[in-house]
Enzyme design. Structure first.
Site, PDB file in Angstrom:
ATOM      1  N   ASP A 115       0.809  -1.235   0.000  1.00 38.25           N
ATOM      2  CA  ASP A 115       0.000   0.000   0.000  1.00 38.25           C
ATOM      3  C   ASP A 115       0.836   1.276   0.000  1.00 38.25           C
ATOM      4  O   ASP A 115       0.449   2.269   0.617  1.00 38.25           O
ATOM      5  CB  ASP A 115      -0.940   0.043   1.224  1.00 38.25           C
ATOM      6  CG  ASP A 115      -2.022  -1.016   1.158  1.00 38.25           C
ATOM      7  OD1 ASP A 115      -2.151  -1.683   0.122  1.00 38.25           O
ATOM      8  OD2 ASP A 115      -2.741  -1.173   2.156  1.00 38.25           O
ATOM      9  N   ASP A 164      -8.039  -5.909  10.055  1.00 40.23           N
ATOM     10  CA  ASP A 164      -7.537  -4.831   9.193  1.00 40.23           C
ATOM     11  C   ASP A 164      -7.642  -3.467   9.881  1.00 40.23           C
ATOM     12  O   ASP A 164      -7.055  -2.491   9.395  1.00 40.23           O
ATOM     13  CB  ASP A 164      -8.350  -4.759   7.899  1.00 40.23           C
ATOM     14  CG  ASP A 164      -8.207  -6.017   7.057  1.00 40.23           C
ATOM     15  OD1 ASP A 164      -7.078  -6.490   6.885  1.00 40.23           O
ATOM     16  OD2 ASP A 164      -9.241  -6.518   6.577  1.00 40.23           O
TER      17      ASP A 164
HETATM   18  C1  BGC Z   1      -1.255  -4.054  10.672  1.00 38.84           C
HETATM   19  C2  BGC Z   1       0.006  -4.688  11.204  1.00 38.84           C
HETATM   20  C3  BGC Z   1      -0.134  -6.200  11.212  1.00 38.84           C
HETATM   21  C4  BGC Z   1      -0.554  -6.683   9.852  1.00 38.84           C
HETATM   22  C5  BGC Z   1      -0.783  -8.179   9.795  1.00 38.84           C
HETATM   23  C6  BGC Z   1      -1.625  -4.634   9.342  1.00 38.84           C
HETATM   24  O1  BGC Z   1      -2.859  -4.132   8.936  1.00 38.84           O
HETATM   25  O2  BGC Z   1      -1.105  -2.664  10.580  1.00 38.84           O
HETATM   26  O3  BGC Z   1       0.258  -4.234  12.507  1.00 38.84           O
HETATM   27  O4  BGC Z   1       1.085  -6.788  11.589  1.00 38.84           O
HETATM   28  O5  BGC Z   1      -1.735  -6.043   9.438  1.00 38.84           O
HETATM   29  O6  BGC Z   1      -1.924  -8.569  10.463  1.00 38.84           O
END
Ligand code: BGC
Length: 432
Positions: free
Chosen positions: A146, A370
């Site tokens: 992203d 998310d």
């Molecule tokens: C988060 C991270 C996390 C990752 C995997 C992302 O959306 O910001 O902190 O490690 O997702 O779950």
């Protein structure tokens, strides 16, 4: 003809064409334990998932955070050796001004902290990954999801433009950060870098497709890097776009109207990730990336099975009825990205599934949120993005549609058992 998968480890410093081929992936014991905390989770808990290095502290382990766990980079590499794994996957995810078009995964580094990104984040990771004892492991790095596409689609002049995306475009933080990561990590002979390339519902329009490819190329040759540091690209990371739309093709027409004219497609050139990934690969090769680059598709949550999955084409009464009745991706809009209701686990990870595709992978560990569905104060830099609020009616980036998010979600990265349950229930292929 395709060559048989390699069966022996090449000499140090010599990369194989596809690091996923012929070997087992590392199963992260921390994710495995979370998956097995939910009834039935043991049906999928032996799949390899990526380890997210989502802050500097994650290099040594973050026992106090809600995402990830106590194991750091070295712990995971040692565990991979102990498992006899052939490859391990890390997500490099800590750019200055991270997640510039959203709030749920904003990170710890401000937009001007490129020097810290280099010295406190990339350098220590490279030092560990480069240790001699790991030289027979294929270390895959997923580079900064992203990020670069935002510089094209979410800067001033675009409907969804943000101040933060303008800032990191102007100061070069993303381009130079990615270039540095590629150069530093790519100098290690058994490291394989895959740059994030969004998904079809983000850059599948002509106006975004070429410009994003050019932006990826610019980063690949920034900060002393060259395209030789790029083994491929990943699409659909942590997203929900369907792998294949079996009942509707972009070239279909209804009553003289093309599917591209439907509300859902909105003139996009693609309806699914496989067709998009293969076409984008060609585009990237045409602008100077190596002709043997491979694509990865994150299939962790794009299964769209369960009882609501269509079993045939929609009615030919109108182009919208046809597309909406036949599409397996049941989101309100392809720009929806947060904890999507109705989603299921997608294809299980495997190598060489289709031409041009190195592997289907589970980069987003299924069951990790998310973003929170309401504001939850935290010390991890995670903001509240209304795209994670099921009552939100949307913004320019999702065509002002409902968010489609599940309720009662914890902050991004934290374990979301109810989501994991639904993902298993709606898995496609279904779980036995
Ligand atoms: C988060 C991270 C996390 C990752 C995997 C992302 O959306 O910001 O902190 O490690 O997702 O779950």
């Amino acid at each position: 003809p395709t060559s048989p998968p390699p069966t022996t480890t090449p000499p140090p410093g010599q990369r194989v064409d596809n690091p996923y081929a012929g070997v087992q992936g590392y199963v992260n014991p921390e994710w495995k334990a979370k998956a097995e905390s939910v009834a039935g989770g043991n049906r999928v808990s032996n799949n390899p998932t990526a380890v997210w290095l989502d802050r500097i502290a994650a290099i040594n382990g973050t026992p106090d955070s809600s995402s990830n766990g106590a194991m750091g980079v070295r712990d995971h590499l040692d565990a991979a050796l102990a498992q006899g794994a052939g490859y391990i996957q890390f997500v490099i995810y800590n750019l200055p001004g991270r997640d510039c078009s959203a709030l749920a995964s904003n990170g710890e580094l401000g937009p001007d902290e490129l020097p810290r990104y280099k010295s406190e984040y990339i350098d220590p990771i490279a030092a560990i990954q480069g240790e001699a004892k790991y030289r027979n492991l294929r270390i895959v790095n997923i580079i900064e999801i992203d990020s670069l596409p935002n510089l094209v689609t979410n800067t001033s002049g675009n409907a969804g433009g943000t101040v933060m995306c303008d800032t990191v475009k102007a100061n070069g933080a993303y381009v130079n950060g990615v270039g540095y990561a590629l150069a530093k990590l790519g100098a290690i002979g058994n490291v394989y870098n895959y740059i994030d390339a969004a998904h079809h519902g983000w850059i599948g329009w002509d106006s975004n497709f070429g410009p994003v490819a050019d932006q990826l190329k610019a980063a690949a040759v920034a900060s002393g890097s060259t395209v030789a540091n790029v083994q491929g690209f990943i699409v659909n990371t942590a997203n929900y776009s369907a792998l294949k739309e079996p009942y509707v093709k972009i070239t279909d027409t209804v009553n003289g109207q093309t599917v591209r004219q439907s509300k859902w497609a909105d003139w996009n050139q693609y309806l699914d990730e496989l067709s998009f990934a293969q076409a984008f690969r060609q585009k990237l090769v045409s602008i100077g990336f190596d002709s043997n680059i491979g694509m990865l598709i994150d299939t962790s949550r794009n299964g769209w099975g369960g009882t609501a999955r269509p079993t045939g084409p929609g009615p030919s009464t109108s182009v919208d009825a046809y597309v909406d009745g036949g599409r397996v991706d049941r989101r309100f809009h392809t720009g929806n990205w947060c904890n999507q209701a109705g989603a299921g686990l997608g294809e299980r990870p495997r190598a060489n599934p289709e031409p041009g595709i190195d592997a289907y992978v589970w980069v987003k560990p299924p069951g990790e949120s998310d973003g929170s569905s309401k504001e939850i104060p935290n010390s991890e830099g995670k903001g509240f993005d209304r795209m994670c609020d099921p009552t939100y009616t949307g913004n320019a980036r999702n065509g002002n549609n409902m968010s489609g998010a599940l309720p009662d979600a914890p902050i991004s990265g934290a374990w979301f058992a109810a989501q994991f349950q639904q993902l298993m229930q709606n898995a496609y292929p279904a779980l036995s």
